[in-house]
Write an enzyme that holds these catalytic residues in place. Structure first.
Site, PDB file in Angstrom:
ATOM      1  N   LYS A  13       0.833  -1.218   0.000  1.00  0.00           N
ATOM      2  CA  LYS A  13       0.000   0.000   0.000  1.00  0.00           C
ATOM      3  C   LYS A  13       0.857   1.254   0.000  1.00  0.00           C
ATOM      4  O   LYS A  13       0.509   2.248  -0.632  1.00  0.00           O
ATOM      5  CB  LYS A  13      -0.914   0.010   1.243  1.00  0.00           C
ATOM      6  N   GLY A  14       1.988   1.201   0.722  1.00  0.00           N
ATOM      7  CA  GLY A  14       2.866   2.371   0.791  1.00  0.00           C
ATOM      8  C   GLY A  14       3.362   2.762  -0.586  1.00  0.00           C
ATOM      9  O   GLY A  14       3.282   3.924  -0.980  1.00  0.00           O
ATOM     10  N   GLY A  37       3.171  -0.473   8.844  1.00  0.00           N
ATOM     11  CA  GLY A  37       4.535  -0.209   8.402  1.00  0.00           C
ATOM     12  C   GLY A  37       4.514  -0.152   6.891  1.00  0.00           C
ATOM     13  O   GLY A  37       4.333  -1.178   6.240  1.00  0.00           O
ATOM     14  N   HIS A  38       4.597   1.046   6.338  1.00  0.00           N
ATOM     15  CA  HIS A  38       4.491   1.214   4.890  1.00  0.00           C
ATOM     16  C   HIS A  38       5.846   1.624   4.326  1.00  0.00           C
ATOM     17  O   HIS A  38       6.337   2.715   4.613  1.00  0.00           O
ATOM     18  CB  HIS A  38       3.423   2.262   4.557  1.00  0.00           C
ATOM     19  N   THR A 125       1.333  -6.459  17.222  1.00  0.00           N
ATOM     20  CA  THR A 125       2.598  -5.733  17.080  1.00  0.00           C
ATOM     21  C   THR A 125       3.043  -5.149  18.429  1.00  0.00           C
ATOM     22  O   THR A 125       4.067  -4.477  18.503  1.00  0.00           O
ATOM     23  CB  THR A 125       2.464  -4.592  16.054  1.00  0.00           C
ATOM     24  N   THR A 296       7.937  -5.125  13.187  1.00  0.00           N
ATOM     25  CA  THR A 296       8.444  -6.051  14.208  1.00  0.00           C
ATOM     26  C   THR A 296       9.622  -6.893  13.714  1.00  0.00           C
ATOM     27  O   THR A 296      10.219  -7.621  14.498  1.00  0.00           O
ATOM     28  CB  THR A 296       7.315  -7.016  14.638  1.00  0.00           C
TER      29      THR A 296
END
Ligand code: GDP
Ligand code: IMO
Ligand code: MG
Length: 423
Positions: A13-14, A37-38, A125, A296
């Site tokens: 997605k990022g 986290g992107h 997470t 993570t």
């Protein structure tokens, strides 16, 4: 345009948000928190964004953290600090007064619960996301807007904290004093104040002015707290259909949904995963795709593409177009498998099971397809893709009834085959 993850997160997605951000006036994060986290590769530099919208690298784009997000203020300021170290210091960031503040005790409760669950843990997470959303639902949370008035902020903390400490005590965890919490809040307050506004009013106005708004989803549909693989899910809804309720915009604000899917499937954390594979095959996909968590660093579980799962998400989200990501990674395998059906007790089912018990009974039916060995990462035209590669994509399009509007063949923005305009 809404960007929605169609699997269990980390679909890319990022990259797609960054790809579209230059066409957007505003990029909005509407749910989740720093569990996301992107990763973005921007002009050769790699960024891992967690709370900040992926338009932040573009000085002309307004970035909004909207009402449905849970904000760990220290983590957000740390993200901004890392960005400024990388030379990104001019950005536009607006934070909703209605967004929820994620506090240190949420993190402690998250960790304590996971530990107490033992081998039944969710594999969160450990960023306090669940406990924070819980406090919002039980009306015990602080909101960003509370930072505006120190006196009432202190009163809120004084009334909430004893209840949180009761819970922490029960888990044998660290308890917090009002002074400690207030000191933390006053420390972050100054840096946050210039960004805090009523983003609902701002977005309403932007909509009326015809501004182009890009909604950046976090997590993936199968982690939705209602429609995902409950209880192994997150505590918000990553579905595009949740956007109005998380931004204060009407249903009509979301004109189009672009589903983001990997060419295979991954999942971090525990829970059902019908097409999971392990052993050397999974290892080679994991290595080639660098499938280790952005947040993570946990190795991601790997599996074949799951068409019944995707079909379910397409239906609940109304997806007509998708971006298919990480196709280059599949050069790592000799033969491809594609899950085309779910069977339980020898009978095909035509729905997505809603309980773990039923999901664990699913026997996925696969078709096998020939792979390609060529490195496709420098290809930019669809027609130049190897024949077996195009067959794989066409089979997916046909079986899912969607158009693959974009094919991604590498992390870089350039490593993209665009088949039609996205935004
Ligand atoms: P997100 O959470 O959906 O934004 O996805 P993540 O950033 O957590 O994970 C996607 C990973 O794949 C990141 O490391 C990206 O840099 C990388 N990536 C994105 N698209 C591609 C692609 O087409 N090929 C390869 N090899 N990597 C990609
Ligand atoms: P992005 O936006 C992948 C998973 C966790 C865990 C479950 C609950 O990068 O796609 P939580 O901390 O939310 O309470 O954890 O959800 N999870 C994600 N998995 N990508 C994410 O975000 C995730 N955010 C949460 O691993 O299984
Ligand atoms: Mg991710």
């Amino acid at each position: 345009l809404a960007i929605e993850g169609m699997q269990w997160g980390d679909e890319g997605k990022g990259k797609v948000t960054d790809f579209c951000a230059s066409h957007a006036d505003i990029v909005v994060r509407s749910q989740g928190g720093n569990n996301a986290g992107h990763s973005i590769e921007h002009h050769g530099v790699r960024y891992a964004l967690r709370l900040l919208p992926s338009g932040i690298l573009n000085p002309d784009t307004v970035n909004v953290i909207a009402d449905g997000v849970v904000i760990n203020p220290k983590a957000m300021l740390e993200e901004l600090r890392i960005l400024s170290e990388k030379g990104i210091s001019s950005y536009q960031l607006l934070i909703s007064k209605r967004a929820t503040l994620l506090m240190p005790y949420h993190i402690e409760i998250d960790k304590a619960r996971e530990e107490a669950l033992g081998d039944k843990k969710i594999g969160t997470t450990k960023n306090g996301i669940g406990p924070c959303y819980e406090d919002r639902a039980s009306r015990l949370s602080l909101r960003v807007g509370d930072l505006l008035d120190i006196e009432s902020l202190q009163e809120r903390v004084e009334s909430i904290l004893p209840l949180k400490n009761l819970e922490l005590k029960a888990y044998g965890g660290k308890e917090f004093s009002v002074e400690e919490i207030m000191a933390m809040l006053l420390e972050v307050r100054e840096a946050l104040l210039p960004h805090i506004i009523d983003t609902t009013a701002y977005l309403q106005k932007a909509l009326k002015e015809g501004k182009k708004i890009l909604f950046e989803g976090a997590q993936g549909a199968m982690l939705c707290m209602t429609y995902g693989t409950f209880p192994f899910v997150t505590s918000s809804s990553p579905l595009a259909t949740a956007i109005p309720n998380n931004t204060g915009l009407p249903l009509t604000a979301v004109e189009d949904v672009l589903g983001i899917m990997k060419a295979y499937t991954t999942r971090v954390g525990a829970g059902p995963f019908p097409t999971e594979i392990d052993g050397p095959l999974a290892d080679s996909i994991r290595e080639k795709g660098h499938e280790f968590g952005t947040v993570t660093h946990r190795p991601r579980r790997v599996g074949w593409l799951d068409l019944p799962q995707l079909k379910y998400v397409i239906e609940i989200s109304g997806i007509k177009r998708v971006a298919l990501m990480l196709l280059d990674v599949l050069s790592a395998v000799d033969e491809l498998k594609l899950c085309t059906g779910y069977f339980i007790d020898g009978k095909e089912i035509d729905y997505m099971p809603s309980t773990v018990a039923e999901l664990e009974k699913v026997e996925p039916q696969f078709i096998t397809m020939p792979s390609w060995k060529e490195d496709i990462s420098s290809i930019r035209n669809y027609d130049e893709l190897p024949l077996n590669c195009r067959r794989y994509l066409e089979t997916i399009e046909e079986k899912l009834g969607v158009k693959i509007a974009m094919v991604s063949v590498g992390p870089d923005k350039e490593a993209t085959i665009l088949r039609e305009e996205l935004f």
